[in-house]
Design a protein around this motif. Structure first.
Motif, short mmCIF file in Angstrom:
data_model
loop_
_atom_site.label_atom_id
_atom_site.label_comp_id
_atom_site.label_asym_id
_atom_site.label_seq_id
_atom_site.Cartn_x
_atom_site.Cartn_y
_atom_site.Cartn_z
N SER A 211 0.83 -1.20 0.00
CA SER A 211 0.00 0.00 0.00
C SER A 211 0.86 1.25 0.00
O SER A 211 0.55 2.25 -0.64
N ASN A 212 1.96 1.18 0.72
CA ASN A 212 2.89 2.32 0.79
C ASN A 212 3.53 2.58 -0.56
O ASN A 212 3.64 3.71 -1.02
N VAL A 213 3.93 1.51 -1.25
CA VAL A 213 4.53 1.65 -2.58
C VAL A 213 3.51 2.20 -3.56
O VAL A 213 3.80 3.07 -4.38
N ALA A 214 2.26 1.72 -3.45
CA ALA A 214 1.21 2.18 -4.34
C ALA A 214 0.90 3.66 -4.12
O ALA A 214 0.43 4.35 -5.03
N ALA A 215 1.17 4.15 -2.92
CA ALA A 215 0.88 5.55 -2.60
C ALA A 215 2.03 6.49 -2.93
O ALA A 215 1.97 7.67 -2.64
N ARG A 216 3.10 5.97 -3.54
CA ARG A 216 4.28 6.79 -3.85
C ARG A 216 3.90 7.86 -4.88
O ARG A 216 3.39 7.56 -5.95
N PRO A 217 4.12 9.13 -4.56
CA PRO A 217 3.76 10.20 -5.49
C PRO A 217 4.73 10.30 -6.65
O PRO A 217 5.79 9.68 -6.65
N ALA A 218 4.37 11.11 -7.65
CA ALA A 218 5.19 11.23 -8.86
C ALA A 218 6.57 11.75 -8.56
O ALA A 218 7.53 11.47 -9.28
N SER A 219 6.73 12.56 -7.53
CA SER A 219 8.02 13.13 -7.17
C SER A 219 9.02 12.10 -6.69
O SER A 219 10.20 12.37 -6.57
N GLY A 220 8.50 10.92 -6.40
CA GLY A 220 9.38 9.87 -5.90
C GLY A 220 9.48 9.84 -4.39
O GLY A 220 10.14 8.98 -3.83
N LEU A 221 8.82 10.78 -3.72
CA LEU A 221 8.82 10.77 -2.27
C LEU A 221 7.77 9.79 -1.77
O LEU A 221 6.66 9.74 -2.28
N VAL A 222 8.12 9.02 -0.78
CA VAL A 222 7.20 8.01 -0.25
C VAL A 222 6.28 8.66 0.76
O VAL A 222 6.73 9.38 1.66
N VAL A 223 4.99 8.41 0.60
CA VAL A 223 4.02 8.92 1.57
C VAL A 223 4.24 8.22 2.90
O VAL A 223 4.34 6.98 2.95
N ALA A 224 4.34 8.99 3.96
CA ALA A 224 4.63 8.41 5.28
C ALA A 224 3.46 7.57 5.76
O ALA A 224 2.30 7.92 5.59
N VAL A 225 3.77 6.44 6.35
CA VAL A 225 2.77 5.58 6.95
C VAL A 225 2.98 5.60 8.44
O VAL A 225 4.10 5.42 8.91
N GLU A 226 1.91 5.81 9.18
CA GLU A 226 2.05 5.95 10.63
C GLU A 226 2.20 4.59 11.29
O GLU A 226 1.37 4.13 12.06
N SER A 227 3.29 3.90 10.95
CA SER A 227 3.50 2.56 11.47
C SER A 227 3.82 2.56 12.95
O SER A 227 3.74 1.53 13.61
N ASP A 228 4.18 3.75 13.49
CA ASP A 228 4.51 3.78 14.91
C ASP A 228 3.27 3.57 15.77
O ASP A 228 3.37 3.40 16.96
N ARG A 229 2.09 3.59 15.15
CA ARG A 229 0.87 3.40 15.92
C ARG A 229 0.65 1.94 16.30
O ARG A 229 -0.14 1.64 17.16
N ARG A 230 1.32 1.06 15.60
CA ARG A 230 1.06 -0.33 15.90
C ARG A 230 2.14 -0.87 16.83
O ARG A 230 3.29 -0.44 16.77
N CYS A 231 1.77 -1.77 17.62
CA CYS A 231 2.72 -2.41 18.52
C CYS A 231 2.18 -3.78 18.85
O CYS A 231 1.01 -3.93 19.14
N TRP A 232 3.04 -4.77 18.84
CA TRP A 232 2.56 -6.13 19.02
C TRP A 232 2.89 -6.69 20.39
O TRP A 232 2.84 -7.87 20.61
N LEU A 233 3.28 -5.81 21.29
CA LEU A 233 3.44 -6.25 22.67
C LEU A 233 2.08 -6.48 23.27
O LEU A 233 1.13 -5.75 22.99
N LEU A 234 1.97 -7.49 24.11
CA LEU A 234 0.69 -7.73 24.77
C LEU A 234 0.36 -6.58 25.70
O LEU A 234 1.24 -6.08 26.40
N PRO A 235 -0.90 -6.16 25.75
CA PRO A 235 -1.27 -5.13 26.72
C PRO A 235 -1.12 -5.69 28.11
O PRO A 235 -1.48 -6.84 28.37
N ASP A 236 -0.55 -4.92 29.01
CA ASP A 236 -0.28 -5.41 30.34
C ASP A 236 -1.38 -5.00 31.30
O ASP A 236 -2.03 -3.97 31.13
N ARG A 237 -1.63 -5.80 32.30
CA ARG A 237 -2.66 -5.49 33.29
C ARG A 237 -2.25 -4.34 34.18
O ARG A 237 -3.04 -3.84 34.96
N HIS A 238 -1.00 -3.90 34.09
CA HIS A 238 -0.54 -2.88 35.02
C HIS A 238 -0.05 -1.63 34.29
O HIS A 238 0.85 -0.96 34.71
#
Length: 255
Positions: A211-238
């Motif tokens: 999806s990121n590659v498909a979103a690449r604009p004509a200028s050659g700059l890659v559209v930023a993807v907010e991948s920092d929003r995901r995290c695969w650590l288990l949510p902790d009870r504390h």
């Protein structure tokens, strides 16, 4: 502690209700039924949290009590009885049901994490929907070769969830707190991931990359993807009050 908002349960009311049905799910955990029945008002007041220290210095005597204090006094005798049983490991049936509670939370943490990733990728639900999946098909582990199929089934599962399931999650959270306060370590499996989730992650990463590659604009700059929003650590009870779901915090459950 694992906040109920992290599991999509919302905030609990801070007042005691007079509903006929027990607030906590006594049927799902029959060996804890007496404790859960006695603790229902306290759990409602605390947001399904349990803290051992909350039961110290309770008032004595026959003076009328109200609200949270009355709920604590009502629950205190059975809280003490069950804490002693759990701390001494004298009842295998109780240990099995605590393990069941952790299993419920573990499975929910996996589901919630995958659902959050689907929403990030704008696959909640996939549009158009993948063929061959009806509205009642909720087994996302049935086909782990297709991200769209997994996303659709996760969405179906979320849409069909009933209030009874939310109640069971609330009760599992209460019992997990209870186990922690009794000094029990978190089961080892709680730090592991479901194999289906591992496959989901790989598919989602590949989808995001394409999806990121498909979103690449004509200028050659890659559209930023907010991948920092995901995290695969288990949510902790504390996790601290106010923390957002899957914020990347890894705090240990065991002592």
């Amino acid at each position: 502690p694992l906040r109920l908002t992290m599991l999509g349960l919302g905030a609990m009311e801070d007042e005691v209700s007079q509903e006929a049905e027990p607030f906590l799910d006594t049927e799902a955990f029959p060996h804890f039924a007496a404790l859960l029945a006695a603790s229902g008002d306290y759990a409602r007041c605390s947001g399904c949290r349990f803290r051992k220290a909350s039961f110290s210095d309770l008032p004595e005597g026959n003076e009328p009590l109200e609200g949270r204090v009355a709920a604590k006094v009502k629950a205190a005798p059975l809280i003490k009885e069950f804490l002693e049983k759990v701390e001494r490991h004298t009842d295998d049936a109780l240990s099995e049901e605590l393990n069941k509670a952790f299993n419920i939370l573990w499975a929910e943490s996996m589901r919630s994490s995958m659902a959050a990733r689907c929403q990030q990728l704008e696959l909640w639900p996939p549009c158009p929907p993948p063929p061959g999946i009806d509205d009642l098909d909720t087994d996302y582990a049935k086909d782990t070769t297709c991200l769209l199929a997994m996303a659709q089934r996760l969405y179906n599962q979320d849409r069909l969830r009933k209030e009874s399931h939310t109640r069971r999650l609330s009760t599992a959270s209460f019992l997990a707190d209870f186990a922690f306060e009794a000094g029990l370590p978190t089961p080892p499996f709680f730090g592991c991931r479901d194999p289906a989730m591992e496959k989901f992650e790989a598919l989602a990463d590949d989808y995001e990359l394409k999806s990121n590659v498909a979103a690449r604009p004509a200028s050659g700059l890659v559209v930023a993807v907010e991948s920092d929003r995901r995290c695969w650590l288990l949510p902790d009870r504390h996790v601290l009050e106010g923390a957002t779901p899957f914020a990347g915090q890894l705090l240990h459950l065991s002592h």
